[in-house]
Design a protein around this motif. Structure first.
Motif, PDB file in Angstrom:
ATOM      1  N   SER B 495       0.920  -1.188   0.009  1.00 12.94           N
ATOM      2  CA  SER B 495       0.133  -0.033  -0.025  1.00 12.94           C
ATOM      3  C   SER B 495       0.923   1.035  -0.086  1.00 12.94           C
ATOM      4  O   SER B 495       1.789   1.258   0.807  1.00 12.94           O
ATOM      5  CB  SER B 495      -0.979  -0.029   1.011  1.00 12.94           C
ATOM      6  OG  SER B 495      -0.351   0.006   2.599  1.00 12.94           O
ATOM      7  N   THR B 496       0.545   2.217  -0.701  1.00 13.02           N
ATOM      8  CA  THR B 496       1.330   3.354  -1.028  1.00 13.02           C
ATOM      9  C   THR B 496       0.427   4.466  -0.677  1.00 13.02           C
ATOM     10  O   THR B 496      -0.655   4.354   0.065  1.00 13.02           O
ATOM     11  CB  THR B 496       1.752   3.729  -2.282  1.00 13.02           C
ATOM     12  OG1 THR B 496       0.674   3.641  -3.127  1.00 13.02           O
ATOM     13  CG2 THR B 496       2.735   2.703  -2.794  1.00 13.02           C
ATOM     14  N   GLN B 497       0.604   5.752  -0.830  1.00 17.02           N
ATOM     15  CA  GLN B 497      -0.172   6.919  -0.787  1.00 17.02           C
ATOM     16  C   GLN B 497      -0.917   7.189  -1.954  1.00 17.02           C
ATOM     17  O   GLN B 497      -0.446   7.046  -3.006  1.00 17.02           O
ATOM     18  CB  GLN B 497       0.586   8.031  -0.237  1.00 17.02           C
ATOM     19  CG  GLN B 497       0.345   8.579   0.987  1.00 17.02           C
ATOM     20  CD  GLN B 497       0.389  10.153   1.306  1.00 17.02           C
ATOM     21  OE1 GLN B 497       1.346  10.679   0.623  1.00 17.02           O
ATOM     22  NE2 GLN B 497      -0.464  10.662   1.627  1.00 17.02           N
ATOM     23  N   ARG B 498      -2.202   7.712  -1.791  1.00 17.25           N
ATOM     24  CA  ARG B 498      -2.925   8.038  -3.100  1.00 17.25           C
ATOM     25  C   ARG B 498      -2.417   8.598  -4.270  1.00 17.25           C
ATOM     26  O   ARG B 498      -2.365   8.073  -5.200  1.00 17.25           O
ATOM     27  CB  ARG B 498      -4.194   8.729  -2.602  1.00 17.25           C
ATOM     28  CG  ARG B 498      -5.246   8.412  -3.799  1.00 17.25           C
ATOM     29  CD  ARG B 498      -6.630   8.787  -3.114  1.00 17.25           C
ATOM     30  NE  ARG B 498      -6.709  10.048  -2.408  1.00 17.25           N
ATOM     31  CZ  ARG B 498      -7.560  10.120  -1.264  1.00 17.25           C
ATOM     32  NH1 ARG B 498      -8.667   9.231  -1.540  1.00 17.25           N
ATOM     33  NH2 ARG B 498      -7.657  11.100  -0.460  1.00 17.25           N
ATOM     34  N   ASP B 499      -1.636   9.801  -3.876  1.00 18.77           N
ATOM     35  CA  ASP B 499      -1.158  10.461  -5.234  1.00 18.77           C
ATOM     36  C   ASP B 499       0.130   9.910  -5.825  1.00 18.77           C
ATOM     37  O   ASP B 499       0.349  10.021  -7.013  1.00 18.77           O
ATOM     38  CB  ASP B 499      -0.899  11.980  -4.985  1.00 18.77           C
ATOM     39  CG  ASP B 499      -0.624  12.316  -3.592  1.00 18.77           C
ATOM     40  OD1 ASP B 499      -0.733  11.593  -2.705  1.00 18.77           O
ATOM     41  OD2 ASP B 499      -0.168  13.265  -3.357  1.00 18.77           O
ATOM     42  N   VAL B 500       0.880   9.207  -4.768  1.00 16.75           N
ATOM     43  CA  VAL B 500       1.951   8.293  -5.200  1.00 16.75           C
ATOM     44  C   VAL B 500       1.641   7.107  -6.116  1.00 16.75           C
ATOM     45  O   VAL B 500       2.127   7.052  -7.269  1.00 16.75           O
ATOM     46  CB  VAL B 500       2.879   8.074  -4.129  1.00 16.75           C
ATOM     47  CG1 VAL B 500       4.199   7.241  -4.444  1.00 16.75           C
ATOM     48  CG2 VAL B 500       3.448   9.051  -3.308  1.00 16.75           C
TER      49      VAL B 500
END
Lengths: 332, 651
Positions: B495-500
Motif C-alpha cells: 500500500s502506498t499513498q494515493r497520489d504516489v
C-alpha cells in the motif's frame, strides 16, 4: 553581556535563512503539488477532475514558475509579514493559524503547568527518598506515562470519559457550544474536555522531568557543600531549597527554548486522535496535501520561535548560574 | 404583480407584452404569480415574516413549485423543524451538502429516469435541440429572481470568457467538438442546439457533480470585469488579497463547494458559515422550490450542521450519538461496533448496498513500461487465468460475512442493463483452468518454490499496489495470495499513498493495482459509458490510452489493442447517438467487450454500506443504493424530505 546578546541576535539571521531554504526544499521534494493531490482525491470520490481546470489553478498560483522564483517570492512575503496563501482553506495563512493559536496555547499552557505541578514534587521526593517505596512507585508511574503510546492513551481516555461522564468524543468543547460566544457553560464544557489532552500530553513530559530532576538533584545532594551545610545543622528543607535545587534547575532553564515552539504547535498526534482544533493537525494536514505556503510559513514561524526560545534560555542560564561564561572561547 | 390581477384585455396585454420586452434588458425582478395552493411555512421564519423582512411563503415559492407526493412514494409527509447533525473529516467535505441537497436542473428519479427538478420542463428535439423552461417566480436563496439572465451570464461571461475558462466551455457542452448555439427565448426559456445529437447534455446536468449552466448573476456581477466599475473591483481585489478579478470571481463563485456563504443558492439549505470553521451551519433556503403534497415547503429540517473532526474518529463519535444521519467515513467493518452502540443510543444502523461495479478489482496495467509485463498483461489468456484463479467465495465469506456478491466488474442487477451472463463470466474458481491457460501462454517452467518462470528466467512475481486507504484492500490481497500461489504466481501486496499510487501507475511503474471497479454500476443507457472505454488518465488499467483520448491526442499513447479501439469507436458513436435504442445497443456491446476481455478483473460488488440514522428521523429508506454517481450518495433519496418525529418539531 549586551555584546553577547547582540552577537547572538546576529547569528540568528543566517540560521533563519538556512532554515527557510531547507523548509522550502523539503516541502518541494515530493513529486507533484497540492493540485495533483486535489485531483487524486476527487477521483477517489468518483468525481471527475477536469485536467484543464487543474492546469488553470496551477498557473493561477504561480506553480508554472521555477522553484527559485517561488522561494524568493515566499521569503520576500515573509519579511513583510505575509505568510502566504493556503490553497486548501482559500484564505491567507495568517488568518487560519491565528484562529487556532488561542486554543493551542490554552492546551499547551495547561499542559506545562500540569507537568510542573506533578513533576516537581515527585522529582524532589524521589531524590530525597531515593530507593524508598515511594520513589519506586512514583517513578514507575511516570515511566508508564512515558512508555504507553499517547494515541492509545488518548483513545482509552476518550472512550471511558464518554461512557462514564458522557463527555462528547473528541474536540475541546461539546458540539452544541461550537459556534457560540464564550460563556460559563461553554467554559465548563471546555474544562470538561481539557483534562484529557492535558493529562495525556503531560504524561510523557512529566516522566521525563521527574527523571531529570531526580538525577540532577541526587548529584547535588552528594556534594560536599550540601553535606557540610547539613552537618552544620541547616534544616533539610532550607538546605535543599537554597542550593541543590537551584543547581539542578539548569536543564529546566535550557528547556525553555523548546517550550516556546511547543506552546504554539501543540502535540500533533494527540491532537489528531482527539480531533482538537489546534495548529498541530493543521500542520500535518498541510504537509500531507502539499499545501505548501501553509506548511512552510507555519514551520518557519516555529523555527523563529525556537531561535528566540534558545536565546531566552541562554540569557536566563547566564543569569541563573554565574559559572557559565559567555566568552568561553575568547578568554582561553 | 398588480398588472396580473387586473385581468388584462387584449389591448393591454399587447401593451404589457411590449413593456415586458422593453423591460427585459433592465435588471428588475420578474413578475411572479404567487403559488396558489395552500402553503405551510416553517415556524423558523415566523419572526422574519411577521417583521416584514421576509415575504409570505406563498410569495417565496415559484408559481408552479415541484410537488413531491410522499404518500405516493410510500413515505410519510412530515413536520417542520429540527437540526440534522452530520460529521465530516475535512473542510472540503462541505461539498457533501451539494450532494445531499441534490437540487439540479434535471434529476434522476427512483427509476433512474431523468426528470426536471429546478426546470419546469425540458423539451428535446432530435436529441440535439434542448429547450429548458424555468419555473415562473423561482428565486435564489437571497430572494433575487432566477431567470434566463443567469444562464446568459454563465454562458457568455464565464464559459466563454478567456480569463475564467481558458479551456472554453465544459466537455458536456461540446458535441462532435462543437459548442452549442445558445439562445434566450424569454425570461424563462433557454435553448441549446447542436448540429449533431448531444446525449451527454442532460445526464451532465443531473450528475452528482453537475455541469452548472447558470450562476447567480445578480450577486456575481460585482466581481466581473465586464460589469463592475473598475475602481470598486480593484478595491475588492485588494480586500480579498487576490491577484486579479478573475481569481476573485473564481473563488467566490463556487457552486459545488459552498465555501462562500454570500453566494445565493437553489439548494434546500444554504451555508451560513465562512471557512475555516469547526462546525458549519446550513440554514433552510426560504425560496426552495419543492413542497410536499400538503403544500408544506421543503426541506422539513430547518438546519443541517456539519461538525468537522478527525475522519478516523467519525465511527466513534457516531456511536456516541453525535450524528443524526451518517454514512461518510463509516465502513462495513464498523458495523458490529455501531450495532452494539445503537442499543445504548438513540439510533439505528441501516445497511445499504454500494453501487460500484466492483468494490474491489484488480487492474492489470496495459501500459506498464516493462515490455515483458506489458505483453503479459495484454494477453487475454493471462487475464482470464488471473480471474479464475481467484476464489471470490472466500473473499465474500471472510471479509464480508457472505453478504456481498461475487461478480465481475459490470452493471448491477438493479440496473436495466444488467446481464447475469456477463456478471458471472470468468468468475468461477477454477485453478486447473488457470494453470492450463498459463501453460498455454508458455509459462511452463517453474522454480523450486513452484513459481512460474518467464523465458528470460525471471519469476512470475509482482507487487499489487493499493492506495492504502483501507485495511480491507490489504486483507483481501492477503487472501488472494494463496490463490495465486496455487497457480504458480507470487504476489506482494503493497500500500502506498494515493497520489504516489496514481503517479506510479500513469508512469507505467505499476504492473497491477487494486482499486474499485466502475464508480457507477447503476447504469442506464442514457448515462455516458465513459468508464468502459479509455477516456481518462485515472483509469488504472490503461492510463496512457485514457490520457490520449482525454487530451485529444496531445499526451499519452494511441490505444494499441483492437478491442480497446473498438470500445473507443463505440464510445464516440454513443456521444453522437440520438435514440435510446441506439444507446442501449452500444451499452450492451461495450459491457460485453469489457466482461469478455477482463480489462478490469472484478472480485466483489454490492458490498454493504452502514447508514446510521437517528431513531427520530423519518423517511430514510430502509434499503438504498449508496454511490457518488448517480445517487449523489443519499441525495437521490431527498434528505429534504427527512423529518424529525419529536415533540418540538411543529406540525
Amino acid at each position: 553581556m549586551i555584546r553577547y546578546i547582540l552577537k547572538r541576535i546576529l547569528i540568528m539571521i543566517p540560521t533563519l535563512i538556512v532554515t527557510s531554504a531547507l523548509i522550502f526544499t523539503v516541502i518541494n521534494l515530493p513529486e507533484g503539488d497540492y493540485f495533483e493531490t486535489l485531483a487524486a482525491e476527487m477521483q477517489a470520490q468518483g468525481e471527475k477532475a477536469d485536467m484543464s481546470r487543474i492546469e488553470f489553478l496551477k498557473k493561477e498560483y504561480g506553480f508554472d514558475k521555477p522553484p527559485v522564483e517561488r522561494y524568493v517570492r515566499w521569503v520576500a512575503g515573509l519579511l513583510q509579514g505575509d505568510m502566504g496563501y493556503s490553497f486548501e482553506y482559500q484564505r491567507p495563512v495568517r488568518e487560519i493559524v491565528g484562529d487556532r493559536l488561542i486554543l493551542t496555547m490554552m492546551v499547551s499552557f495547561a499542559t506545562i503547568i500540569f507537568t510542573w505541578v506533578v513533576a516537581f514534587p515527585i522529582g524532589i521526593y524521589s531524590a530525597t527518598h531515593q530507593y524508598s517505596w515511594g520513589d519506586y512507585g512514583l517513578t514507575f508511574l511516570g515511566l508508564v506515562g512515558l512508555a504507553v503510546p499517547h494515541f492509545l492513551l488518548a483513545l482509552v481516555f476518550m472512550y471511558f470519559a464518554n461512557i462514564w461522564f458522557g463527555t462528547s468524543i473528541g474536540g475541546l468543547v461539546d458540539p452544541a457550544y461550537l459556534n457560540q460566544p464564550m460563556s460559563w457553560a461553554k467554559l465548563k464544557s471546555v474544562l470538561e474536555h481539557l483534562w484529557i489532552p492535558v493529562i495525556i500530553i503531560g504524561a510523557g513530559g512529566t516522566a521525563g522531568m521527574i527523571r531529570a530532576l531526580r538525577a540532577n538533584l541526587l548529584d547535588e545532594l552528594q556534594k560536599q557543600y550540601y553535606v557540610t551545610a547539613r552537618a552544620k545543622g541547616l534544616p533539610p528543607g532550607k538546605a535543599l531549597r537554597k542550593y541543590p535545587l537551584r543547581m539542578s534547575l539548569n536543564f529546566f532553564i535550557s528547556d525553555i527554548g523548546d517550550i516556546l515552539p511547543s506552546i504554539v504547535s501543540g502535540a500533533e498526534v494527540v491532537a489528531i486522535v482527539l480531533s482538537l482544533q489546534t495548529t498541530g493537525p493543521l500542520l500535518i494536514r498541510a504537509l500531507q496535501s502539499q499545501d505548501m505556503y501553509l506548511a512552510g510559513s507555519f514551520l518557519m514561524f516555529l523555527s523563529f520561535l525556537t531561535v528566540i526560545g534558545v536565546l531566552i534560555s541562554d540569557i536566563a542560564l547566564a543569569i541563573l548560574d554565574p559559572r557559565i561564561r559567555l566568552q568561553g572561547a575568547a578568554t582561553k | 404583480m398588480t398588472q396580473r390581477r387586473r385581468h388584462p384585455t387584449r389591448r393591454t396585454a399587447l401593451l404589457l407584452g411590449t413593456a415586458a420586452l422593453a423591460g427585459a434588458s433592465l435588471p428588475r425582478p420578474s413578475r411572479a404569480a404567487p403559488f396558489s395552493g395552500p402553503v405551510i411555512d416553517s415556524p423558523f421564519f415566523a419572526e422574519r415574516v411577521a417583521a416584514g423582512t421576509l415575504p409570505q411563503a406563498a410569495a417565496r415559492l415559484p408559481a408552479n413549485p415541484r410537488i413531491i407526493d410522499l404518500a405516493q412514494r410510500g413515505r410519510q409527509p412530515g413536520r417542520h423543524g429540527g437540526n440534522i447533525r452530520l460529521l465530516m473529516g475535512d473542510q472540503r467535505d462541505i461539498r457533501m451538502m451539494t450532494l445531499y441537497g441534490y437540487t439540479r436542473l434535471m434529476v434522476y428519479d427512483d427509476n433512474l429516469e431523468l426528470v426536471p427538478d429546478i426546470l419546469e420542463s425540458c423539451d428535446v428535439e432530435e436529441g440535439r435541440i434542448f429547450t429548458l423552461k424555468l419555473r415562473e417566480g423561482h428565486r435564489w436563496s437571497d430572494g433575487s429572481p432566477f431567470t434566463s439572465e443567469d444562464f446568459r451570464y454563465w454562458w457568455e461571461d464565464i464559459a466563454n470568457n478567456k480569463r475564467l475558462s481558458p479551456g472554453g466551455p465544459p466537455q458536456a457542452l461540446l458535441s462532435a467538438g462543437e459548442p452549442p448555439v445558445f439562445e434566450i427565448l424569454s425570461e424563462r426559456e433557454i435553448r441549446y442546439s447542436w448540429r449533431v445529437p448531444n446525449p451527454v447534455f442532460l445526464p451532465a446536468l443531473a450528475g452528482a457533480q453537475p455541469t452548472y449552466l447558470f450562476m447567480p448573476s445578480g450577486y456575481l456581477k460585482q466581481f466581473h470585469e465586464k460589469h463592475a466599475p473598475k475602481h470598486e473591483l480593484a478595491q475588492r481585489v485588494k480586500e480579498h488579497r487576490v491577484r486579479d478579478w478573475g481569481a476573485l470571481h473564481e473563488r467566490l463563485s463556487r457552486m459545488y463547494r459552498p465555501e462562500n456563504p454570500k453566494l445565493p443558492t437553489l439548494e434546500p439549505w444554504r451555508s451560513t458559515t465562512p471557512l475555516p470553521a469547526e462546525q458549519f451551519v446550513f440554514e433552510r433556503n426560504p425560496y426552495f422550490h419543492r413542497v410536499d403534497e400538503n403544500g408544506r415547503q421543503l426541506p422539513y429540517a430547518d438546519q443541517v450542521t456539519i461538525t468537522i473532526g478527525t475522519s478516523a474518529l467519525v465511527p466513534a463519535k457516531t456511536a456516541a450519538g453525535e450524528a443524526d444521519l451518517q454514512a461518510r467515513y463509516i465502513r462495513f467493518d464498523n458495523y458490529t461496533f455501531l450495532k452494539e452502540a445503537s442499543k445504548r443510543m438513540n439510533f439505528d444502523v441501516k445497511l445499504w448496498k454500494r453501487a460500484e461495479g466492483a468494490y474491489f478489482a484488480l487492474l492489470p496495467n496495459l501500459n506498464a513500461i516493462d515490455p515483458v509485463w506489458r505483453d503479459l498483461n495484454r494477453d487475454i489468456r493471462y487475464r482470464q487465468a488471473i480471474s479464475v484463479a481467484i476464489s471470490r467465495k472466500d473473499v465474500n465469506k471472510v471479509i464480508f460475512f457472505g453478504l456481498a456478491r461475487e461478480s465481475g466488474n459490470t452493471a448491477l442487477p438493479e440496473s436495466p442493463l444488467y446481464d447475469a451472463r456477463l456478471a458471472e463470466l470468468w468468475t468461477q474458481h477454477d485453478p486447473a483452468l488457470a494453470n492450463r491457460l498459463l501453460d498455454e501462454i508458455g509459462l511452463t517452467k517453474r522454480d523450486d518454490d513452484g513459481i512460474r518462470l518467464f523465458p528470460d528466467g525471471r519469476r512470475l512475481e509482482f507487487t499489487i499496489e493499493t492506495a492504502g486507504e483501507s485495511t480491507e484492500e490489504t486483507d483481501i490481497l492477503d487472501l488472494l495470495k494463496q490463490d495465486f500461489i496455487d497457480v504458480g504466481i507470487k504476489i506482494y501486496p503493497r500500500s502506498t499513498q494515493r497520489d504516489v499510487f496514481r503517479r506510479r501507475i500513469l508512469a507505467g511503474q505499476t504492473v497491477m493495482s487494486a482499486w474499485a471497479g466502475m464508480d457507477n454500476a447503476l447504469v442506464t443507457s442514457d448515462m455516458e459509458p465513459d468508464a468502459l472505454a479509455p477516456t481518462s488518465s485515472a483509469q488504472f488499467q490503461w492510463p496512457r490510452w485514457g490520457q490520449f483520448i482525454e487530451s485529444g491526442g496531445r499526451e499519452g499513447e494511441r490505444p494499441a489493442l483492437a478491442e480497446v479501439n473498438e470500445l473507443v469507436r463505440l464510445y464516440e458513436e454513443w456521444r453522437v447517438s440520438s435514440t435510446r435504442d441506439q444507446r442501449r445497443a452500444i451499452w450492451h456491446k461495450m459491457l460485453a467487450i469489457n466482461a469478455e476481455q477482463l480489462f478490469t478483473i472484478g472480485v466483489i460488488n454490492s458490498t454493504l454500506q452502514p447508514i446510521v440514522v437517528s431513531n427520530d428521523l423519518r423517511n430514510v429508506p430502509e434499503k438504498g443504493l449508496y454511490s457518488f454517481e448517480p445517487g449523489a450518495f443519499i441525495g437521490r433519496y431527498m434528505p429534504d424530505t427527512f423529518w424529525f418525529d419529536r415533540p418540538e418539531t411543529k406540525a
